[in-house]
Design a protein around this motif. Sequence first.
Motif, PDB file in Angstrom:
ATOM      1  N   HIS A 141       0.857  -1.185   0.000  1.00  0.00           N
ATOM      2  CA  HIS A 141       0.000   0.000   0.000  1.00  0.00           C
ATOM      3  C   HIS A 141       0.897   1.241   0.000  1.00  0.00           C
ATOM      4  CE1 HIS A 141      -2.845  -2.985   1.683  1.00  0.00           C
ATOM      5  NE2 HIS A 141      -3.796  -2.206   1.174  1.00  0.00           N
ATOM      6  N   GLN A 142       0.470   2.261  -0.750  1.00  0.00           N
ATOM      7  CA  GLN A 142       1.249   3.493  -0.801  1.00  0.00           C
ATOM      8  C   GLN A 142       0.292   4.686  -0.919  1.00  0.00           C
ATOM      9  OE1 GLN A 142       3.764   3.880  -4.250  1.00  0.00           O
ATOM     10  NE2 GLN A 142       5.080   5.436  -3.311  1.00  0.00           N
ATOM     11  N   ALA A 143       0.543   5.714  -0.106  1.00  0.00           N
ATOM     12  CA  ALA A 143      -0.294   6.914  -0.133  1.00  0.00           C
ATOM     13  C   ALA A 143       0.457   8.062   0.524  1.00  0.00           C
ATOM     14  CB  ALA A 143      -1.622   6.659   0.586  1.00  0.00           C
ATOM     15  N   THR A 144      -0.055   9.269   0.325  1.00  0.00           N
ATOM     16  CA  THR A 144       0.492  10.445   1.016  1.00  0.00           C
ATOM     17  C   THR A 144      -0.567  11.002   1.958  1.00  0.00           C
ATOM     18  OG1 THR A 144      -0.244  11.891  -0.790  1.00  0.00           O
ATOM     19  CG2 THR A 144       2.030  11.084  -0.870  1.00  0.00           C
ATOM     20  N   ASP A 145      -0.090  11.818   2.900  1.00  0.00           N
ATOM     21  CA  ASP A 145      -1.000  12.447   3.862  1.00  0.00           C
ATOM     22  C   ASP A 145      -1.917  11.412   4.521  1.00  0.00           C
ATOM     23  OD1 ASP A 145       0.060  14.975   3.128  1.00  0.00           O
ATOM     24  OD2 ASP A 145      -1.357  15.103   1.447  1.00  0.00           O
ATOM     25  N   VAL A 146      -1.311  10.330   4.964  1.00  0.00           N
ATOM     26  CA  VAL A 146      -2.112   9.256   5.564  1.00  0.00           C
ATOM     27  C   VAL A 146      -2.623   9.693   6.936  1.00  0.00           C
ATOM     28  CG1 VAL A 146      -0.851   7.500   4.303  1.00  0.00           C
ATOM     29  CG2 VAL A 146      -0.118   8.108   6.609  1.00  0.00           C
ATOM     30  N   THR A 147      -3.765   9.164   7.304  1.00  0.00           N
ATOM     31  CA  THR A 147      -4.409   9.473   8.578  1.00  0.00           C
ATOM     32  C   THR A 147      -4.359   8.256   9.488  1.00  0.00           C
ATOM     33  OG1 THR A 147      -6.574   8.757   7.755  1.00  0.00           O
ATOM     34  CG2 THR A 147      -5.969  11.075   7.412  1.00  0.00           C
ATOM     35  N   ASP A 148      -4.735   8.462  10.759  1.00  0.00           N
ATOM     36  CA  ASP A 148      -4.804   7.327  11.688  1.00  0.00           C
ATOM     37  C   ASP A 148      -5.827   6.297  11.201  1.00  0.00           C
ATOM     38  OD1 ASP A 148      -2.911   8.512  13.301  1.00  0.00           O
ATOM     39  OD2 ASP A 148      -4.370   9.383  14.701  1.00  0.00           O
ATOM     40  N   ALA A 149      -6.909   6.785  10.606  1.00  0.00           N
ATOM     41  CA  ALA A 149      -7.920   5.860  10.091  1.00  0.00           C
ATOM     42  C   ALA A 149      -7.354   5.014   8.949  1.00  0.00           C
ATOM     43  CB  ALA A 149      -9.144   6.639   9.623  1.00  0.00           C
ATOM     44  N   TRP A 150      -6.530   5.629   8.102  1.00  0.00           N
ATOM     45  CA  TRP A 150      -5.898   4.886   7.000  1.00  0.00           C
ATOM     46  C   TRP A 150      -4.967   3.817   7.555  1.00  0.00           C
ATOM     47  CZ3 TRP A 150      -0.990   3.888   5.124  1.00  0.00           C
ATOM     48  CH2 TRP A 150      -0.874   3.481   3.798  1.00  0.00           C
ATOM     49  N   VAL A 151      -4.138   4.201   8.531  1.00  0.00           N
ATOM     50  CA  VAL A 151      -3.213   3.241   9.149  1.00  0.00           C
ATOM     51  C   VAL A 151      -3.988   2.087   9.775  1.00  0.00           C
ATOM     52  CG1 VAL A 151      -1.497   2.920  10.973  1.00  0.00           C
ATOM     53  CG2 VAL A 151      -1.423   4.971   9.538  1.00  0.00           C
ATOM     54  N   GLN A 152      -5.117   2.386  10.421  1.00  0.00           N
ATOM     55  CA  GLN A 152      -5.925   1.348  11.052  1.00  0.00           C
ATOM     56  C   GLN A 152      -6.485   0.380  10.009  1.00  0.00           C
ATOM     57  OE1 GLN A 152      -6.540   0.525  14.246  1.00  0.00           O
ATOM     58  NE2 GLN A 152      -7.842  -1.158  13.532  1.00  0.00           N
ATOM     59  N   GLU A 153      -6.940   0.927   8.870  1.00  0.00           N
ATOM     60  CA  GLU A 153      -7.509   0.055   7.842  1.00  0.00           C
ATOM     61  C   GLU A 153      -6.443  -0.811   7.188  1.00  0.00           C
ATOM     62  OE1 GLU A 153     -10.619   1.037   5.234  1.00  0.00           O
ATOM     63  OE2 GLU A 153     -11.064   2.952   6.193  1.00  0.00           O
ATOM     64  N   VAL A 154      -5.251  -0.283   7.029  1.00  0.00           N
ATOM     65  CA  VAL A 154      -4.188  -1.041   6.361  1.00  0.00           C
ATOM     66  C   VAL A 154      -3.550  -2.063   7.304  1.00  0.00           C
ATOM     67  CG1 VAL A 154      -1.919  -0.873   5.262  1.00  0.00           C
ATOM     68  CG2 VAL A 154      -3.700   0.799   4.712  1.00  0.00           C
ATOM     69  N   LEU A 155      -3.310  -1.655   8.546  1.00  0.00           N
ATOM     70  CA  LEU A 155      -2.561  -2.507   9.479  1.00  0.00           C
ATOM     71  C   LEU A 155      -3.450  -3.274  10.460  1.00  0.00           C
ATOM     72  CD1 LEU A 155       0.431  -0.118  10.210  1.00  0.00           C
ATOM     73  CD2 LEU A 155       0.470  -2.218   8.863  1.00  0.00           C
ATOM     74  N   GLY A 156      -4.708  -2.912  10.568  1.00  0.00           N
ATOM     75  CA  GLY A 156      -5.613  -3.649  11.454  1.00  0.00           C
ATOM     76  C   GLY A 156      -5.154  -3.636  12.891  1.00  0.00           C
TER      77      GLY A 156
END
Length: 224
Positions: A141-156
């Motif tokens: 997965h790759q993105a910019t300006d990631v949020t805590d919600a994004w990290v939670q969805e990617v890393l569980g």
Amino acid sequence: MGRHGARGWDDGPVSQSTRPTPGPDEVRGRQEAPAAPAQDGRQKRLASWTFRNMVVSVLLVLVVVLAWWSMTYQPDESQRRPAEVEQVVPFAVDQADWPVWVPDPGEGWTPTVAWFDARLAGVPTWHVSYTTPDGEYAALHQATDVTDAWVQEVLGDAQEVGEQDLPGATGTQTWQAWEGPVPSNVERAWVLGPQGTGGSTVVVSGTVAEHEAAELLESVEARD
């Protein structure tokens, strides 16, 4: 009038030939004989009905089994059509404002999914995943300006456990090492960025071991 015989007149009665009177058994046999064809007909109809029911029952069972199979059958990743990564890459490169990391691990690695959109917490994300030669799962997965919600969805439910040096499009870097529940799609993960990646955050995760993650990252090319 009597007959005149050698010794005189014979006045005895003249005998007549008659058919013998049938006995009770013979009469009963003649009466019961016509019933045999009717009984044979009933037996044939019964046999035909039984065979027809058996065929219908077998067909119904087959229909039920096929319906159950069609609802429960789920081909594994190796049976699914490989994702066409190169068909998605031009769109990802056009939409992203950062160099897109595109792996090409080679023979034995089967791409399963590739997409670029904002399905994860509304953050535009590049995603590509593979099945390894040993049947393990690996995703980038790759993105910019990631949020805590994004990290939670990617890393569980994974948690950071330390650091590891791994290769990448910008050379060997020190990545954050994460571990998650087993079994899951994030049993292990490695996180890098935004420093050292051109401004993006890159996450490699899955059931792969460290050496398989390194093999995937060694094949990465940054495209912009």
